[in-house]
Design an enzyme around this catalytic site. Structure first.
Site, PDB file in Angstrom:
ATOM      1  N   THR A 112       0.861  -1.193   0.000  1.00 43.68           N
ATOM      2  CA  THR A 112       0.000   0.000   0.000  1.00 43.68           C
ATOM      3  C   THR A 112       0.892   1.236   0.000  1.00 43.68           C
ATOM      4  O   THR A 112       2.062   1.149   0.371  1.00 43.68           O
ATOM      5  CB  THR A 112      -0.886   0.036   1.256  1.00 43.68           C
ATOM      6  OG1 THR A 112      -0.029   0.038   2.394  1.00 43.68           O
ATOM      7  CG2 THR A 112      -1.790  -1.177   1.320  1.00 43.68           C
ATOM      8  N   GLU A 114      -5.770  -3.513  -1.378  1.00 37.36           N
ATOM      9  CA  GLU A 114      -6.215  -4.639  -0.554  1.00 37.36           C
ATOM     10  C   GLU A 114      -7.388  -5.398  -1.180  1.00 37.36           C
ATOM     11  O   GLU A 114      -7.772  -6.454  -0.700  1.00 37.36           O
ATOM     12  CB  GLU A 114      -6.669  -4.132   0.833  1.00 37.36           C
ATOM     13  CG  GLU A 114      -5.543  -3.634   1.725  1.00 37.36           C
ATOM     14  CD  GLU A 114      -5.244  -2.155   1.517  1.00 37.36           C
ATOM     15  OE1 GLU A 114      -5.523  -1.631   0.415  1.00 37.36           O
ATOM     16  OE2 GLU A 114      -4.729  -1.521   2.450  1.00 37.36           O
ATOM     17  N   LYS A 145     -14.082  17.065  11.655  1.00 34.52           N
ATOM     18  CA  LYS A 145     -15.041  16.910  12.749  1.00 34.52           C
ATOM     19  C   LYS A 145     -15.335  18.289  13.335  1.00 34.52           C
ATOM     20  O   LYS A 145     -14.525  18.860  14.048  1.00 34.52           O
ATOM     21  CB  LYS A 145     -14.482  15.955  13.795  1.00 34.52           C
ATOM     22  CG  LYS A 145     -14.281  14.572  13.182  1.00 34.52           C
ATOM     23  CD  LYS A 145     -14.141  13.459  14.187  1.00 34.52           C
ATOM     24  CE  LYS A 145     -14.190  12.111  13.476  1.00 34.52           C
ATOM     25  NZ  LYS A 145     -12.990  11.312  13.551  1.00 34.52           N
ATOM     26  N   TRP A 202     -19.677  15.397  11.152  1.00 37.03           N
ATOM     27  CA  TRP A 202     -18.645  15.163  10.153  1.00 37.03           C
ATOM     28  C   TRP A 202     -18.891  16.009   8.898  1.00 37.03           C
ATOM     29  O   TRP A 202     -20.023  16.066   8.402  1.00 37.03           O
ATOM     30  CB  TRP A 202     -18.632  13.688   9.739  1.00 37.03           C
ATOM     31  CG  TRP A 202     -18.101  12.773  10.790  1.00 37.03           C
ATOM     32  CD1 TRP A 202     -17.748  13.095  12.069  1.00 37.03           C
ATOM     33  CD2 TRP A 202     -17.870  11.369  10.647  1.00 37.03           C
ATOM     34  NE1 TRP A 202     -17.314  11.975  12.736  1.00 37.03           N
ATOM     35  CE2 TRP A 202     -17.377  10.901  11.888  1.00 37.03           C
ATOM     36  CE3 TRP A 202     -18.023  10.451   9.611  1.00 37.03           C
ATOM     37  CZ2 TRP A 202     -17.039   9.568  12.119  1.00 37.03           C
ATOM     38  CZ3 TRP A 202     -17.685   9.126   9.835  1.00 37.03           C
ATOM     39  CH2 TRP A 202     -17.191   8.691  11.080  1.00 37.03           C
TER      40      TRP A 202
HETATM   41  P1  AMP Z   1      -4.778   2.460  -3.402  1.00 40.32           P
HETATM   42  O1  AMP Z   1      -4.724   1.184  -2.670  1.00 40.32           O
HETATM   43  O2  AMP Z   1      -3.453   3.152  -3.494  1.00 40.32           O
HETATM   44  O3  AMP Z   1      -5.452   2.346  -4.711  1.00 40.32           O
HETATM   45  O4  AMP Z   1      -5.672   3.440  -2.523  1.00 40.32           O
HETATM   46  C1  AMP Z   1      -6.974   3.096  -2.151  1.00 40.32           C
HETATM   47  C2  AMP Z   1      -7.692   4.313  -1.630  1.00 40.32           C
HETATM   48  O5  AMP Z   1      -7.821   5.285  -2.670  1.00 40.32           O
HETATM   49  C3  AMP Z   1      -9.118   4.054  -1.199  1.00 40.32           C
HETATM   50  O6  AMP Z   1      -9.191   3.516   0.093  1.00 40.32           O
HETATM   51  C4  AMP Z   1      -9.732   5.433  -1.307  1.00 40.32           C
HETATM   52  O7  AMP Z   1      -9.434   6.217  -0.172  1.00 40.32           O
HETATM   53  C5  AMP Z   1      -9.013   6.022  -2.499  1.00 40.32           C
HETATM   54  N1  AMP Z   1      -9.836   5.894  -3.701  1.00 40.32           N
HETATM   55  C6  AMP Z   1      -9.746   4.975  -4.677  1.00 40.32           C
HETATM   56  N2  AMP Z   1     -10.657   5.192  -5.632  1.00 40.32           N
HETATM   57  C7  AMP Z   1     -11.357   6.284  -5.261  1.00 40.32           C
HETATM   58  C8  AMP Z   1     -12.442   7.022  -5.824  1.00 40.32           C
HETATM   59  N3  AMP Z   1     -12.990   6.686  -6.990  1.00 40.32           N
HETATM   60  N4  AMP Z   1     -12.900   8.084  -5.142  1.00 40.32           N
HETATM   61  C9  AMP Z   1     -12.365   8.442  -3.963  1.00 40.32           C
HETATM   62  N5  AMP Z   1     -11.343   7.796  -3.380  1.00 40.32           N
HETATM   63  C10 AMP Z   1     -10.838   6.731  -4.022  1.00 40.32           C
END
Ligand code: AMP
Length: 541
Positions: free
Chosen positions: A184, A329, A438, A443
């Site tokens: 990640t 994940e 917050k 929120w």
């Molecule tokens: P990654 O594992 O680097 O792809 O990051 C995942 C995170 O990216 C998710 O938990 C979200 O917080 C954010 N994310 C992915 N797709 C979107 C989306 N379409 N809109 C908003 N946040 C997103």
């Protein structure tokens, strides 16, 4: 009574075998790192993957060994993935946009035994070569003619494959064995290792296939701009060969002009990338007056797809936007925003309201939202909660036992996102749980404010963070980058937002900046932004 069906293990090599057998002539076109466009086929990629497996076995690599890649999207990168899985090993993608020390940290954590890299990244490898003791060999994905001299004794891909003929039988492992690894992005704390299995990758490819999902078929051509090192290539490196979909690999060319060139010369029908890439393409189209006659659909995710982007791509260029949400994940697909038939007759502005949401889960992803006490919240499209997921392509833990607190005994994984879900199943991300503002015990969604502000015609980008406030705990600060030659005032911007959100959601102030920090996967880096504004006092405080 047991079913009387065969136990046919879901192994990743079966995907490439199928592609070579049934869609053997289907092309993989690559913008090579050396420059020219090269053309290969699924049959050739399989043959070369067998050669990679043979060479890895020759060098003593075997089951469960981690095979690192620091590379762009190319046919060779595909060969290495499938070759690694073919010995029962594990492809492990590294994100070159991380700092070299972070890359070294991840290699050491995973204890990679060999590293494949592109010419572009040789300097990064040179900087860490003496800090990654588990790596026994570095292979540069090029031929002898283009091979540079390195102080760390790298060999070319051509030399690595020398003497192999592809006469190799894929190593059979259990379908639950590890097949791939991706860390990640680690916006808070150290990156955590996600470990895909053969079974999860095969099932995930099936989840990515339907038309309401990414939509793979033998008569489609996909341009995966999303790098293979970002969240398991969004499943494309498996789902495209599974369906015989022609692949066009962009190599290092992700700017508007390079993307446009491939879209038009290869007649791409669908593509997938983060919003920033589409921003670059839209700018290029605006400057040149060019059009997108072949492109039918784009999948946009990784961070929220701004409304104007959907509006422009659909309204002006006739390209359907499929907003997607996912996570490393989750292999990574979590939800996709195809329009259900009941919405097809709606006016554009109401369709855009739906497309601003991150969409509904495909089969194989279960979702729920909970409050801080883990009580499940209703799907009413309003009540926010922590978004939790489970399914056969969702992580059940991190490599080395990190992050156990994100998994509960019923198999739910806490995504760290905050969302609401409407009665039709459309989920909308309102924040990361760490970024939500917050204010007075309630929120405020930073993402909703960002989307709204970013639609202002004089702004390039907007970010919202919570700033400490003596009365309300936190209040939103809007940080913006104005377009070149434009200087909108604070009143201008807040006036633009007025009436579109609840009064108490209005940012208390606007800060103008030249740059907003981003993570290695293109997300706004709120931790850094909060540090930058740590001493900021709001006018209302
Ligand atoms: P990654 O594992 O680097 O792809 O990051 C995942 C995170 O990216 C998710 O938990 C979200 O917080 C954010 N994310 C992915 N797709 C979107 C989306 N379409 N809109 C908003 N946040 C997103």
């Amino acid at each position: 009574m047991q079913g009387l069906m065969q136990d046919w293990p879901l192994l990743c090599h079966t995907i490439l075998d199928h592609a070579a057998r049934v869609h053997g002539e289907q092309e993989i076109v690559t913008r090579s790192i050396e420059g020219p466009i090269t053309r290969s086929t699924f049959r050739t990629v399989r043959h070369n993957a067998l050669r990679v497996a043979q060479a890895l076995a020759r060098d003593g690599h075997s089951v469960s060994d981690r095979v690192a890649t620091l590379a762009w999207n190319t046919d060779k990168h595909m060969e290495v993935w499938y070759g690694a899985m073919g010995i029962g090993g594990i492809y492990h993608t590294l994100n070159p946009r991380l700092f070299p020390e972070q890359i070294a940290w991840i290699i050491n954590h995973a204890e990679d035994s060999i590293l494949f890299t592109d010419l572009t990244f040789v300097p990064i490898v040179a900087a860490i070569a003496d800090k990654i003791p588990s790596v026994r060999k570095v292979v540069v994905l090029t031929d002898e003619a283009n091979m540079p001299q390195t102080e760390f004794g790298a060999v070319s891909y051509e030399a690595f494959l020398d003497g192999t003929d592809g006469d190799y039988v894929w190593t059979k492992v259990d379908e639950n064995s590890a097949s791939g690894m991706c860390y990640t992005s680690g916006t808070t704390g150290n990156p955590k290792g996600v470990v895909y299995s053969h079974r999860s990758n095969v099932l995930h490819s099936m989840m990515a296939t339907p038309l309401d999902s990414l939509g793979f078929a033998a008569n489609e051509t996909v341009l995966p701009i999303v790098p293979m090192f970002h969240a398991n290539a969004w499943g494309i490196a498996h789902a495209a060969p599974m369906n015989g979909t022609k692949m066009v690999m962009p190599g290092a060319g992700m700017d508007g002009e390079s993307v446009f060139e491939l879209l038009s010369t290869e007649k791409i029908t669908f593509s997938a990338a983060v919003p920033t890439v589409w921003l670059g393409l839209l700018q290029y189209l605006e400057e040149t007056g060019k059009d997108l006659p072949d492109l039918k659909r784009v999948v946009i995710g990784g961070s929220a797809c701004p409304r104007f982007m959907t509006e422009t791509l659909e309204g002006k260029y006739g390209v359907e936007v499929r907003h997607a949400w996912g996570m490393t994940e989750m292999s990574p697909l979590g939800s996709l925003g195809a329009l259900k038939p009941k919405y097809s007759g709606l006016p554009m502005s109401e369709q855009l309201d739906i497309k601003e949401k991150q969409g509904f889960a495909p089969y194989g992803v279960e979702m729920k939202i909970t409050d801080d006490e883990d009580n499940e919240q209703p799907w009413d499209g309003e009540t926010f909660g922590r978004l939790k997921v489970r399914g056969p392509a969702v992580a059940s833990g991190y490599y080395g036992g990190d992050g156990v607190e994100q998994f509960d005994e019923d198999g739910w994984f806490d995504t760290g996102d905050v969302a609401h879900i409407d009665p039709q199943g459309y989920m909308q991300i309102t924040d990361r749980s760490k970024d939500v503002i917050k204010s007075g015990g309630e929120w405020i969604s930073s993402i909703e404010l960002e989307n709204l502000a970013a639609a202002h015609p004089d702004l390039v980008e907007a970010a919202v963070i919570g700033i400490a406030h003596p009365k309300w705990d936190e209040r939103p600060l809007l940080v913006v980058i104005p377009k070149e030659g434009k200087s909108p005032s604070k009143e201008d911007i807040l006036g633009f937002m007025d009436g579109k959100i609840a009064k108490w959601w209005m940012p208390d102030d606007v800060a103008f900046v030249e740059e907003i920090p981003h993570t290695a996967t293109g997300k706004i880096q709120k931790t850094t932004l909060r540090e930058q504004f740590a001493d900021y006092t709001l006018p209302t405080a």
